[in-house]
Motif scaffolding. Structure first.
Motif, short mmCIF file in Angstrom:
data_model
loop_
_atom_site.label_atom_id
_atom_site.label_comp_id
_atom_site.label_asym_id
_atom_site.label_seq_id
_atom_site.Cartn_x
_atom_site.Cartn_y
_atom_site.Cartn_z
N ASP A 60 37.91 73.01 64.20
CA ASP A 60 38.28 73.23 65.60
C ASP A 60 39.07 72.05 66.15
N ARG A 61 38.67 70.84 65.78
CA ARG A 61 39.40 69.64 66.21
C ARG A 61 40.85 69.69 65.73
N ILE A 62 41.05 69.98 64.47
CA ILE A 62 42.39 70.03 63.91
C ILE A 62 43.22 71.13 64.58
N ARG A 63 42.59 72.29 64.80
CA ARG A 63 43.30 73.40 65.43
C ARG A 63 43.75 73.03 66.85
N ARG A 64 42.87 72.38 67.62
CA ARG A 64 43.23 72.00 68.98
C ARG A 64 44.31 70.92 69.00
N LEU A 65 44.25 70.01 68.04
CA LEU A 65 45.26 68.96 67.97
C LEU A 65 46.63 69.58 67.68
N GLU A 66 46.67 70.54 66.77
CA GLU A 66 47.94 71.21 66.47
C GLU A 66 48.45 71.98 67.69
N GLN A 67 47.54 72.60 68.42
CA GLN A 67 47.95 73.31 69.64
C GLN A 67 48.52 72.33 70.67
N ASP A 68 47.85 71.18 70.81
CA ASP A 68 48.32 70.20 71.80
C ASP A 68 49.70 69.64 71.43
N PHE A 69 49.94 69.41 70.13
CA PHE A 69 51.24 68.90 69.70
C PHE A 69 52.30 70.02 69.62
N GLY A 70 51.86 71.26 69.62
CA GLY A 70 52.78 72.38 69.63
C GLY A 70 53.43 72.66 68.30
N ARG A 71 52.82 72.23 67.21
CA ARG A 71 53.37 72.52 65.88
C ARG A 71 52.28 72.26 64.83
N PRO A 72 52.38 72.92 63.68
CA PRO A 72 51.36 72.71 62.63
C PRO A 72 51.50 71.32 62.02
N LEU A 73 50.37 70.75 61.72
CA LEU A 73 50.33 69.44 61.06
C LEU A 73 49.95 69.56 59.59
N PHE A 74 49.33 70.70 59.23
CA PHE A 74 48.92 70.93 57.85
C PHE A 74 49.28 72.35 57.44
N VAL A 75 49.51 72.52 56.13
CA VAL A 75 49.67 73.84 55.54
C VAL A 75 48.45 74.08 54.67
N ARG A 76 47.68 75.13 55.02
CA ARG A 76 46.44 75.40 54.32
C ARG A 76 46.64 76.54 53.32
N THR A 77 46.16 76.37 52.11
CA THR A 77 46.10 77.43 51.11
C THR A 77 44.66 77.53 50.62
N THR A 78 44.39 78.45 49.77
CA THR A 78 43.02 78.60 49.28
C THR A 78 42.59 77.43 48.41
N ARG A 79 43.55 76.72 47.84
CA ARG A 79 43.19 75.65 46.90
C ARG A 79 43.49 74.23 47.42
N ARG A 80 44.42 74.12 48.39
CA ARG A 80 44.79 72.76 48.78
C ARG A 80 45.25 72.73 50.24
N VAL A 81 45.36 71.49 50.73
CA VAL A 81 45.86 71.25 52.08
C VAL A 81 47.05 70.30 51.95
N THR A 131 52.45 68.69 56.83
CA THR A 131 53.79 69.14 57.22
C THR A 131 54.68 67.93 57.57
N PRO A 132 55.99 68.12 57.71
CA PRO A 132 56.86 67.01 58.16
C PRO A 132 56.40 66.40 59.48
N ALA A 133 55.96 67.25 60.42
CA ALA A 133 55.45 66.70 61.69
C ALA A 133 54.22 65.84 61.45
N GLY A 134 53.36 66.29 60.55
CA GLY A 134 52.16 65.50 60.23
C GLY A 134 52.51 64.19 59.56
N LEU A 135 53.54 64.22 58.69
CA LEU A 135 53.97 62.99 58.03
C LEU A 135 54.50 61.97 59.04
N ARG A 136 55.22 62.47 60.05
CA ARG A 136 55.71 61.56 61.08
C ARG A 136 54.57 60.98 61.91
N LEU A 137 53.57 61.80 62.15
CA LEU A 137 52.45 61.40 62.99
C LEU A 137 51.48 60.45 62.29
N ALA A 138 51.31 60.59 60.98
CA ALA A 138 50.24 59.89 60.26
C ALA A 138 50.26 58.38 60.43
#
Length: 301
Positions: free
Chosen positions: A40-61, A64-71
């Motif tokens: 929920d924390r990650i979801r709200r953070l992505e909503q607040d920034f207005g873009r996805p920060l991670f790409v989730r698959t069944t095996r890995r996380v 995203t480029p936005a997340g790389l800039r933010l990290a």
């Protein structure tokens, strides 16, 4: 996103944990949250920034480029927040402050200003400003709160002032060897052949000689010159214009080099003290006393 919105530090801590772990469950364990609360924390953070920060698959996380800039900025912000927490808990750390210190020109140039670098290194949180003036100006400025404190060897009579002794000030009667070879000065009757040089007509320097000489002696000089500052008095003495009383620290090099000599070396002149002076009700009384200790540890030169 509102203009005054700021990201939560706890949410950024979750974000950095997921960047490091690339696994929701492991990252949630690191920050002490349940998997649901963490997500929920990650979801709200992505909503607040207005873009996805991670790409989730069944095996890995993946990030995203936005997340790389933010990290890296998020990591730096969290480190700064931890430093602020530690700073608040450290009662030994003093906040920055400034002091305006008054002094006479010669003492400031020869001793105080050369000491500033070492004083700043020992106490980086303290900034010292210098203001130059004569004795009465320094006293008036301290009483009027235009100065925080001043260093001088003047006599103090104002009841509103506190002071701390720094260094004893010795005085010497001096002249050039050539002048004394031509006109010796060994007794009061020799004074009429000489010019007395001092800073002011009330002879503030020569009084240290008079206070030490036998009371029955009368020293009447043939002429007097008033130069305003001890630096000017020193120059006139070196020119062979007359004799003078000067602070020993100020002419030590001249005496060592033989440019000046003491005509009455067995007579020990009266002494005074350099004092750090400030108003008794000054709000930084403790810090000014610390400054006095620092100057007391600096050799007078």
């Amino acid at each position: 996103m509102p203009n005054n919105w700021l990201p939560s530090l706890d949410s950024l801590r979750c974000f950095v944990a997921l960047v490091d772990r690339k696994n929701f469950r492991a990252a949630a364990d690191d920050v002490g949250l349940s998997a649901a609360a963490f997500s929920d924390r990650i979801r709200r953070l992505e909503q607040d920034f207005g873009r996805p920060l991670f790409v989730r698959t069944t095996r890995r996380v993946d990030i995203t480029p936005a997340g790389l800039r933010l990290a890296p900025e998020a990591v730096a912000l969290l480190e700064r927040a931890r430093a602020l927490r530690d700073l608040a808990a450290d009662d030994r750390h003093e906040p920055p402050y400034e002091l305006t210190l008054g002094t006479r020109f010669e003492l400031g140039l020869s001793w105080i200003v050369p000491s500033l670098a070492a004083l700043r290194e020992a106490a980086p949180h303290r900034v010292i400003h210098i203001q130059v003036g004569d004795g009465p100006e320094l006293i008036e400025a301290a009483l009027d709160r235009r100065l925080d404190c001043f260093i001088a060897s003047i006599r103090l009579t104002a009841a509103d002032l506190s002071y701390a002794l720094l260094h004893e000030e010795r005085y010497v009667l001096v002249a050039t060897p050539a002048l004394l070879d031509a006109r010796p000065l060994a007794a009061p009757e020799d004074a009429h052949a000489h010019t007395l040089i001092d800073t002011l007509p009330d002879l503030p320097l020569f009084r240290y000689f008079l206070d030490a000489a036998p009371a029955e002696e009368t020293w009447r000089f043939g002429a007097r010159e008033y130069m305003g500052t001890i630096a000017a008095v020193r120059h006139r003495v070196l020119d062979g214009a007359g004799i003078a009383v000067l602070p020993a620290y100020f002419v030590r090099a001249d005496l060592d080099a033989g440019r000046m000599v003491e005509p009455l070396p067995d007579l020990e002149l009266a002494r005074d003290w350099f004092r750090l002076v400030w108003r008794k009700d000054h709000p930084r009384d403790a810090q000014i006393r610390q400054l006095a200790e620092a100057f007391r540890a600096r050799p007078l030169r």
